[in-house]
Design a protein around this motif. Sequence first.
Motif, mmCIF file in Angstrom:
data_model
loop_
_atom_site.group_PDB
_atom_site.id
_atom_site.type_symbol
_atom_site.label_atom_id
_atom_site.label_comp_id
_atom_site.label_asym_id
_atom_site.label_seq_id
_atom_site.Cartn_x
_atom_site.Cartn_y
_atom_site.Cartn_z
ATOM 1 N N LEU A 16 28.012 21.735 28.812
ATOM 2 C CA LEU A 16 28.361 20.834 29.914
ATOM 3 C C LEU A 16 28.225 21.534 31.264
ATOM 4 O O LEU A 16 27.711 20.948 32.224
ATOM 5 C CB LEU A 16 29.774 20.292 29.733
ATOM 6 C CG LEU A 16 29.953 19.324 28.558
ATOM 7 C CD1 LEU A 16 31.423 19.070 28.292
ATOM 8 C CD2 LEU A 16 29.196 18.032 28.802
ATOM 9 N N HIS A 21 28.334 19.986 34.930
ATOM 10 C CA HIS A 21 29.683 19.434 34.812
ATOM 11 C C HIS A 21 30.708 20.562 34.883
ATOM 12 O O HIS A 21 30.420 21.700 34.522
ATOM 13 C CB HIS A 21 29.859 18.689 33.483
ATOM 14 C CG HIS A 21 28.920 17.546 33.322
ATOM 15 N ND1 HIS A 21 29.127 16.313 33.913
ATOM 16 C CD2 HIS A 21 27.748 17.445 32.642
ATOM 17 C CE1 HIS A 21 28.130 15.512 33.593
ATOM 18 N NE2 HIS A 21 27.284 16.161 32.822
ATOM 19 N N ALA A 23 33.982 22.006 33.249
ATOM 20 C CA ALA A 23 34.604 21.859 31.936
ATOM 21 C C ALA A 23 35.824 22.766 31.809
ATOM 22 O O ALA A 23 35.820 23.899 32.282
ATOM 23 C CB ALA A 23 33.601 22.195 30.840
ATOM 24 N N LEU A 107 25.263 14.169 26.023
ATOM 25 C CA LEU A 107 25.092 14.105 27.479
ATOM 26 C C LEU A 107 24.862 12.672 27.953
ATOM 27 O O LEU A 107 25.322 12.290 29.026
ATOM 28 C CB LEU A 107 23.951 15.023 27.911
ATOM 29 C CG LEU A 107 24.245 16.518 27.702
ATOM 30 C CD1 LEU A 107 22.978 17.340 27.869
ATOM 31 C CD2 LEU A 107 25.340 16.989 28.630
ATOM 32 N N VAL A 110 28.286 11.064 28.095
ATOM 33 C CA VAL A 110 29.000 11.523 29.295
ATOM 34 C C VAL A 110 28.467 10.804 30.526
ATOM 35 O O VAL A 110 29.247 10.328 31.362
ATOM 36 C CB VAL A 110 28.871 13.055 29.472
ATOM 37 C CG1 VAL A 110 29.400 13.497 30.832
ATOM 38 C CG2 VAL A 110 29.602 13.777 28.366
#
Length: 130
Positions: A16, A21, A23, A107, A110
């Motif tokens: 991620l 992202h 995390a 992904l 997400v």
Amino acid sequence: MVDDNVDAATSLATLLELRGHRARTYFDGSAAFEAASLSPPEVAFIDLNMPHPDGIELARLIRAQPWGTAVKLIALTGMGQPDDHARTRAAGFDAHLTKPVNPDELLSTVATLSHHVAQANAVRQMLSSR
């Protein structure tokens, strides 16, 4: 990411982060709930088979909080039978992914859920500016 399997949790967090992202990783439901209470995530990956609280109970605890309705919950588990999917839906999960998960599917999930979060935030901001 909440998973009592340290390797699985850290690997997912790394994936991620490599995709841009932020995390946070927790290895039990209690620590994850405490951290989320202080700083709720937009999206949370939760393994179902953890010590107390397990993933189902953790999802219920999160959903019971005022901030918990805005969190997108994704079950990430080795349990993929129809009954498992029904349990996660009943507990308030937004998605159910079965391990081993394809990174592109993860992904994509997400991205889809994050898009919904962004839309909801834009609507809230618009309504509050009136």
